[in-house]
Write a protein that holds these residues in place. Structure first.
Motif, mmCIF file in Angstrom:
data_model
loop_
_atom_site.group_PDB
_atom_site.id
_atom_site.type_symbol
_atom_site.label_atom_id
_atom_site.label_comp_id
_atom_site.label_asym_id
_atom_site.label_seq_id
_atom_site.Cartn_x
_atom_site.Cartn_y
_atom_site.Cartn_z
ATOM 1 N N HIS A 189 48.729 15.122 128.857
ATOM 2 C CA HIS A 189 47.898 13.962 128.506
ATOM 3 C C HIS A 189 47.040 14.269 127.273
ATOM 4 O O HIS A 189 46.457 13.363 126.698
ATOM 5 N N HIS A 190 47.000 15.521 126.878
ATOM 6 C CA HIS A 190 46.321 15.849 125.623
ATOM 7 C C HIS A 190 47.227 15.621 124.427
ATOM 8 O O HIS A 190 46.831 15.855 123.302
ATOM 9 N N HIS A 200 44.476 22.359 130.110
ATOM 10 C CA HIS A 200 43.981 21.416 131.090
ATOM 11 C C HIS A 200 43.439 22.105 132.343
ATOM 12 O O HIS A 200 42.287 21.864 132.713
HETATM 13 CU CU LIG Z 1 43.356 17.497 130.422
#
Ligand SMILES: [Cu+2]
Ligand code: HEM
Length: 557
Positions: free
Chosen positions: A301-302, A252
């Motif tokens: 969040h992935h 991220h």
């Molecule tokens: Cu991300």
């Protein structure tokens, strides 16, 4: 080099001296080598993308074998991230940060040079891995186990890919350190932290993330390598999810490392071609730092769809990124609104960055919301989203930066007409390629598939996307022609040499000659007094002390 511009006493190595280039510890050479290498790799990765778009242009084509296709998207995605957009960003920092803060050199130049060569070795290994018996890595840029383990991805190719990724990432960490150290310790007199240009601040924020998060990728790759040597490592399911955590703790933040420097470049371009200092300077600096800190807390969040992470927490932190992003966005719009705009090529790319990036950012809210993400994850919607952020966002910033700083680095401006043509083709091509993918994903086309059936209903949108890719490719050809043509004119001496400050800019790199002498500043081109974050602008507008103006006109020779 335009020797006419080089002040006497600088130790210029002749242009044809390859060994001199390859071993020079001048940060400008290392920076140029880095950006030039990554631009060449951009073309390679672009060709991979074109082959993929060719294969997907119509249903049930057999242009490439499925296993080849898997290698293509893996090398394209990982190459763009590990070998193109990140290195280009750091290369810009290596070139520009010392100049922007009035330093004669970068901190730890040999370490920077080592970083460059590690990156080159990594890139070579990644490309060479394609020649291995079973081909290269083929499980996507994030290479999740068990798909990436030695049962499902046998052979030495994926191992070479891992070593290549590790080498180039190590190179980036070294460069990140030296750029950060330069900004912290090598500023000229009067250059307080809160007078550093926005671009330099964007590099500082990026380098903090490089240092904080890139080692996590090294750990992930070490785990993957261990698991490939001994597959029982991944039989404990914890390590499969553990790999994902390590990976995304890097994966991220790297998105912002691939975004901040371009945002910083766009901010400078917008200010210069609006004829004023950047609006909302302090708010932007603060928001960059908040953004960098927050970005370290959103990685999982992935992993919503794994069902093994605290979705509420990661969704909340992800969406709160909107606040600093909004501050930066409005600062940029505020800069443009109050100005007298000049529409030269760098400005066109910088202006287009704004709406293009907005589409990427807003669709990020959608994939950052778990209920929506369950539907959209691993579909073409994600492919569209990530390309709006990375291609439409970073690449437009990248080209704004190239056109803007080209005369500084080479002593000659890129052709304006070809630049505009490049711009128009890129805007049309980008949107034609990636907009249809939102619809494709929403309709259910999965990512990473080599083909689809006529009755799937994906044919028309895929054809549009592939036509868009052809337009994009044409745009890139125009860009390459422009660069080669301009450099050729320069080597024949048929060019108009660029003055120190062709655009009427505000930051220190424009106070010295184009290209700058080996020590950046000399008695002939001294560092002007610094009393704000756009020192040259302050001087031109006559707001400095009376003796300041003399320094400036002296430096213009
Ligand atoms: Cu991300
Ligand atoms: C700055 C430039 C770009 C970056 C950083 C980038 C990055 C990526 C990444 C990370 C992936 C995912 C790979 C994976 O699933 O493991 C990907 C896939 C892909 N990209 Fe790009 N890309 C760029 C430009 C382009 C362009 C210009 C095109 C088209 C002309 C393109 C076409 C594709 C295609 C067709 C896929 C495969 C999608 C799938 O099947 O999942 N990319 N890219």
């Amino acid at each position: 080099m335009t020797t006419a511009q080089a002040p006497s006493g600088s130790k210029e190595v002749p242009a044809g001296n390859w060994l001199g280039w390859a071993t020079s510890t001048d940060h400008k050479r290392i920076g140029l080598l880095t950006v030039a290498t990554s631009l060449v790799l951009l073309l390679v990765m672009g060709v991979f993308a074109l082959i993929m778009r060719g294969q997907l242009a119509q249903p049930e084509l057999d242009l490439v074998l499925p296993h080849t296709y898997s290698q293509l998207f893996t090398l394209h995605g990982s190459g763009m991230i590990y070998l193109v957009i990140t290195p280009f960003a750091l290369g810009m920092g290596v070139y520009l940060v010392p100049l922007q803060i009035g330093a004669p050199a970068i901190a730890a130049p040999r370490t920077t040079l080592l970083g460059y060569w590690l990156y080159v070795c990594g890139a070579v290994l990644v490309l060479v891995s394609l020649a291995a018996a079973n081909g290269s890595a083929s499980s996507g840029w994030f290479s999740y186990p068990p798909l990436a383990d030695s049962d499902f991805s046998p052979g030495v190719g994926p191992d070479l890919w891992i070593v290549g990724v590790v080498l180039s990432t190590t190179g980036m960490i070294l460069m990140g350190w030296t750029v950060l150290w330069t900004a912290l310790r090598k500023r000229t007199q009067g250059m307080t932290m809160l007078r550093m240009p926005v671009f330099t601040w964007s590099m500082v924020a990026s380098c903090l993330m490089v240092i904080g998060s890139f080692p996590s990728l090294l750990a992930a790759m070490a785990l993957l390598a261990a698991g490939r040597a001994d597959p029982s490592v991944f039989h404990a399911n914890a390590w499969n999810i553990g790999y994902q955590h390590l990976f995304w703790f890097y994966g991220h933040p790297v998105v912002y490392v691939m975004f901040f420097p371009y945002l910083g470049a766009v901010a400078e371009v917008l200010a210069v071609f609006s004829g004023r200092a950047f609006f909302g300077y302090k708010g932007t600096v603060l928001s960059l730092l908040v953004f960098a800190a927050l970005s370290m807390s959103v990685w999982a969040h992935h992993m919503f769809a794994t069902g093994q992470v605290a979705n509420d927490y990661y969704s909340l932190t992800s969406i709160s990124l909107l606040v600093p992003a909004g501050v930066e966005y409005f600062a940029m719009i505020g800069t443009v609104l109050g100005g007298r705009l000049v529409f030269r090529t760098p400005m066109l790319f910088a202006l287009a960055f704004l709406p293009q990036f907005l589409i990427g950012g807003l669709t990020g809210i959608m994939v950052g919301t778990p209920v929506l993400d369950y539907h959209l994850t691993d579909s073409y919607f994600v492919v569209a989203h990530l390309h709006y952020v990375l291609f439409a966002g970073s690449a437009f910033g990248l080209f704004a930066a190239v056109y803007f700083w080209f005369p500084k680095a080479t002593g000659v401006e890129l052709g304006e007409r070809l630049g505009r043509l490049h711009f128009v083709l890129l805007v049309i091509g980008t949107n034609l390629t990636f907009l249809p993918m939102f619809a494709l994903g929403y309709e259910g086309m999965p990512r990473r598939v080599v083909s689809y059936a006529p009755f799937d209903g994906f044919s028309l949108l895929n054809l549009l996307a592939s036509c868009g890719a052809a337009v994009l490719a044409a745009g890139m050809v125009v860009f390459v022609v422009n660069v080669l043509w301009t450099l050729r004119k320069r080597s024949l001496g048929r060019h108009v040499p660029a003055p120190p400050d062709p655009w009427g800019a505000g930051t220190l790199e424009w106070a010295t000659s184009s290209p700058p002498p080996a020590t950046n500043f000399t008695p002939e081109y001294p560092v002007p007094p610094v009393r704000g974050h756009a020192p040259l602008l302050t001087l031109r507008e006559g707001q400095g002390e009376p003796d300041d103006r003399a320094t400036l006109s002296g430096s213009r020779g």
